[in-house]
Every structure is written in structure tokens, then in C-alpha cells.
Design a protein around this motif. Structure first.
Motif, PDB file in Angstrom:
ATOM      1  N   ALA A 118       0.701  -1.347  -0.005  1.00  0.00           N
ATOM      2  CA  ALA A 118       0.171   0.010  -0.174  1.00  0.00           C
ATOM      3  C   ALA A 118       0.928   1.204   0.082  1.00  0.00           C
ATOM      4  CB  ALA A 118      -0.902   0.017   1.273  1.00  0.00           C
ATOM      5  N   LEU A 119       2.013   1.240   0.831  1.00  0.00           N
ATOM      6  CA  LEU A 119       2.535   2.520   1.085  1.00  0.00           C
ATOM      7  C   LEU A 119       3.433   2.682  -0.203  1.00  0.00           C
ATOM      8  CD1 LEU A 119       3.838   2.421   4.752  1.00  0.00           C
ATOM      9  CD2 LEU A 119       2.248   4.063   3.634  1.00  0.00           C
ATOM     10  N   ALA A 149      -5.770  11.153   6.140  1.00  0.00           N
ATOM     11  CA  ALA A 149      -4.809  11.118   5.167  1.00  0.00           C
ATOM     12  C   ALA A 149      -5.288  12.037   3.991  1.00  0.00           C
ATOM     13  CB  ALA A 149      -4.477   9.687   4.575  1.00  0.00           C
ATOM     14  N   LEU A 150      -6.556  11.737   3.649  1.00  0.00           N
ATOM     15  CA  LEU A 150      -7.165  12.773   2.615  1.00  0.00           C
ATOM     16  C   LEU A 150      -7.071  14.018   3.090  1.00  0.00           C
ATOM     17  CD1 LEU A 150      -8.637  12.418  -0.134  1.00  0.00           C
ATOM     18  CD2 LEU A 150     -10.745  12.231   1.002  1.00  0.00           C
ATOM     19  N   LEU A 151      -7.292  14.355   4.176  1.00  0.00           N
ATOM     20  CA  LEU A 151      -7.165  15.763   4.644  1.00  0.00           C
ATOM     21  C   LEU A 151      -5.944  16.329   4.481  1.00  0.00           C
ATOM     22  CD1 LEU A 151      -8.441  18.144   6.002  1.00  0.00           C
ATOM     23  CD2 LEU A 151      -7.739  17.292   8.206  1.00  0.00           C
ATOM     24  N   ALA A 152      -4.762  15.612   4.805  1.00  0.00           N
ATOM     25  CA  ALA A 152      -3.454  16.229   4.641  1.00  0.00           C
ATOM     26  C   ALA A 152      -3.317  16.260   3.078  1.00  0.00           C
ATOM     27  CB  ALA A 152      -2.409  14.941   5.014  1.00  0.00           C
ATOM     28  N   LEU A 170      -9.772  -2.472   2.632  1.00  0.00           N
ATOM     29  CA  LEU A 170      -9.510  -1.051   1.899  1.00  0.00           C
ATOM     30  C   LEU A 170      -8.418  -1.081   1.102  1.00  0.00           C
ATOM     31  CD1 LEU A 170     -10.555   1.442   4.836  1.00  0.00           C
ATOM     32  CD2 LEU A 170     -11.884   0.835   2.693  1.00  0.00           C
ATOM     33  N   ILE A 171      -7.188  -1.751   1.425  1.00  0.00           N
ATOM     34  CA  ILE A 171      -6.165  -1.546   0.545  1.00  0.00           C
ATOM     35  C   ILE A 171      -6.351  -2.279  -0.666  1.00  0.00           C
ATOM     36  CG2 ILE A 171      -3.827  -2.431   0.674  1.00  0.00           C
ATOM     37  CD1 ILE A 171      -3.527  -1.749   3.515  1.00  0.00           C
ATOM     38  N   LEU A 182      -4.844   4.165   0.660  1.00  0.00           N
ATOM     39  CA  LEU A 182      -3.784   3.340   0.732  1.00  0.00           C
ATOM     40  C   LEU A 182      -2.849   3.588   1.998  1.00  0.00           C
ATOM     41  CD1 LEU A 182      -2.805   2.667  -3.146  1.00  0.00           C
ATOM     42  CD2 LEU A 182      -3.803   1.207  -1.546  1.00  0.00           C
ATOM     43  N   ALA A 183      -2.569   4.763   1.779  1.00  0.00           N
ATOM     44  CA  ALA A 183      -1.482   5.195   3.209  1.00  0.00           C
ATOM     45  C   ALA A 183      -2.541   5.297   4.419  1.00  0.00           C
ATOM     46  CB  ALA A 183      -0.999   6.612   2.753  1.00  0.00           C
TER      47      ALA A 183
END
Length: 330
Positions: A69-70, A123-126, A195-196, A241-242
Motif C-alpha cells: 500500500a505505501l 490522510a485525505l485531509l492532509a 480497503l487496501i 492506501l496510506a
């Protein structure tokens, strides 16, 4: 596919498989191949069986999923931002997921879907903060990275403030902030793993779109692509993913930087080769690093996040100097 690429994929797959098998066998209590087979056939009716099902299997699965994922998230972010220095840990994506998980721990939620979904949202917010700032300021590629570092520091500071104000949250997220797999449980792993796998499957179907997007906005629009919508889709997938990975693995750094660079040197930048190789190589790389972290200092175990930071920090500095040298001679 050329013969060289076939060899690269075969070698990387073998490396990943070997790392996974060794991860299942080695540790504080070593399991032989015979004991592994007995654990698979007899279930949890023996001590090796309980070690395998409750400790080794979830840990190895967590390493494989988080690595894939990362690494894939790093390759996608580098392509979307047109910057090979970008990665989830550097531009604040991991920090956003970490803040969300810290908030969940402060609220008493420590497992299940709420952790995975919250980490994705953080993560999406960032990602949105970094992209929004870049678009509004017309920032250069280097400035985007600096903006991401600022977002990373800001979100990390908020998370640290919460852990200081709510000590219980700090205790629940202590291992998480370092990054590691020593306490991985199925209750966190299964929702995040779903989710991944969903995000990886979608990313693999969009390889052509990512290649077109990397040609530049004007060229992509000329080819009929809706650039804004496509970029948003890829950023959402990278955040999923992250974020899902961070929800159970913690703040692992530099996987999304190291692996895509290595894969790009081996098979080039074409996404239909780059992304699958990043997934396989990332899975094997994280698994091998986790194996080294638990064996090098036996009977003590080093959190794998520390080992990855030791490897990734000098590599990032090397890339900075390399880019500066290229600009000097161009």
C-alpha cells in the motif's frame, strides 16, 4: 513485456515470497517448515499452531499489505505531483492518518472499521491541504515538498498535543507513533486490508490514466482527460492506501520513497509495470525490514519504523543532492 522485465518481476516475487516464509518461521520462537505445515493442517490445537495463527500470520500479512500500500501510494503521489521526492511520509499523508488514529484512541475507539475509515479521512485531509496550497500559490515542485513538510509538522504537533492532554490516548498510540507490527491484531488488520485491496485493484485499472496525467496538464487536457477529476481520484486512492496502512502499521516512513525509486530504475516509469513492481517490492521490503528488526537485537525487538527511518533519511538527502547536481549541470 521484455525478457529483462520478466526477470525483474520473477526475482522480486521470489524475494517477496522468501521474505514472507522467513517471517512466518523466524522470531523469538522459531517454527520449522514441518511445524508450519502442522499449524496449517491442525489449526490452533498446538503451541506452534497458536503462534502461527495468532502472532506470525497477522504480522506477516500486515507487513505485506502495508508495504504494498505505501509503495503504491508513493508511486501515485509522485506521478500526480510530478515530483519524485514526494511520498506519504514526507508530505504529511501519514501524519494526517496518524492524527485521526490518535483522535480515535482519545475517544476510546482502538479497533475495527472506525480506525481504518478515520485514518483514510485524515490522510485525505492532509493530501487536500498540500494540493490546495500548491494550486493557490502556484508553487514549484520543491515548494510543494516544503509545504508538505510544514503540514506534516503541523499535524504531528496536534497529535502530540492530544497525547499530552489525554494520557490514555498516548498509551494506546505509543507503538503506533513509532511504527511497527508487534501488536497487530485481526480486528484492525481485516478492515484496513479490505480497503487496501480494493484501492490496489482500482489503481491497477487506471495505469493508462496515470501515464497521461504525468505528461502534464495541457497535454492531458488535449487528449480529452478531465484533469481535475482524475487527479482527485488518484489522490483519494493514495490517501486510502496510506491511511489504511497507517491504521494498523503506524507511522512507517520512507517506504513510498525508497521502493518507487528502485522500481523505476528497474522497469522505467510506465505505470503498468511500475505500480505492480512497487506493490510486490514494497511488500517484500517491509517484511524483510520487520524480520531484521526482530532478529538483529534478539532477545530485544527494534520497532521497524526506526530501522526504516535510518535507511530512508540518508536516501532522501542523497536524492536532494542528486537533484541539485542535475540542475547545476543542466
Amino acid at each position: 513485456m521484455s525478457r529483462k522485465k520478466w526477470y525483474v518481476f520473477a526475482g522480486t516475487a521470489f524475494f517477496c515470497l522468501l521474505s514472507a516464509v522467513l517471517s512466518l518461521m523466524l522470531g523469538a520462537a522459531r517454527l520449522s517448515l514441518t511445524e508450519l505445515c502442522q499449524a496449517l493442517s491442525n489449526g490452533m490445537n498446538s503451541v506452534p499452531g497458536r503462534i502461527f495463527w495468532y502472532v506470525r500470520l497477522p504480522r506477516t500479512m500486515a507487513c505485506l499489505l502495508s508495504g504494498a500500500a505505501l509503495a503504491a501510494a508513493g508511486a501515485v503521489i509522485q506521478g500526480v505531483l510530478s515530483n519524485q521526492l514526494a511520498s506519504p511520509s514526507i508530505i504529511g499523508v501519514n501524519a494526517g492518518a496518524g492524527l485521526a488514529v490518535t483522535i480515535c484512541c482519545a475517544a476510546g475507539a482502538i479497533s475495527g472499521w472506525i480506525i481504518a475509515v478515520s485514518a483514510f479521512g485524515g490522510a485525505l485531509l492532509a493530501v487536500c491541504l498540500v494540493v490546495f496550497a500548491a494550486q493557490k500559490t502556484g508553487a514549484s515542485r520543491t515548494t510543494v515538498i516544503l509545504g508538505g513538510v510544514a503540514v506534516n509538522s503541523f499535524l504531528t504537533a496536534i497529535a502530540e498535543g492530544i497525547t499530552n492532554l489525554i494520557p490514555d490516548a498516548g498509551l494506546l498510540s505509543a507503538d503506533f507513533r513509532v511504527g511497527g507490527f508487534s501488536a497487530v491484531a485481526y480486528t484492525r488488520l481485516i478492515p484496513a486490508g479490505i480497503l487496501i485491496l480494493m484501492a490496489l485493484a482500482v489503481v491497477l485499472t487506471l495505469c493508462n490514466e496515470l501515464d497521461v496525467l504525468m505528461l502534464g496538464e495541457e497535454t492531458a487536457r488535449g487528449l480529452g482527460m478531465q484533469v481535475g477529476r482524475t487527479r482527485t481520484v488518484f489522490l483519494v486512492l493514495a490517501a486510502m492506501l496510506a491511511g489504511a496502512s497507517v491504521s494498523f502499521a503506524g507511522l512507517l516512513g520512507f517506504v513510498g520513497l525508497l521502493v518507487p525509486h528502485a522500481a523505476r530504475r528497474l522497469v522505467g516509469g510506465e505505470s503498468r509495470f511500475l505500480l505492480p513492481l512497487c506493490m510486490i517490492g514494497g511488500a517484500g521490503f517491509v517484511t524483510l525490514c520487520d524480520l531484521a528488526a526482530r532478529l538483529v537485537f534478539v532477545p530485544y525487538e527494534l520497532p521497524v519504523g526506526i530501522l526504516m527511518s535510518v535507511l530512508g533519511g540518508p536516501f532522501f538527502i542523497f536524492l536532494l543532492f542528486k537533484r541539485r547536481k542535475e540542475r547545476t549541470f543542466s
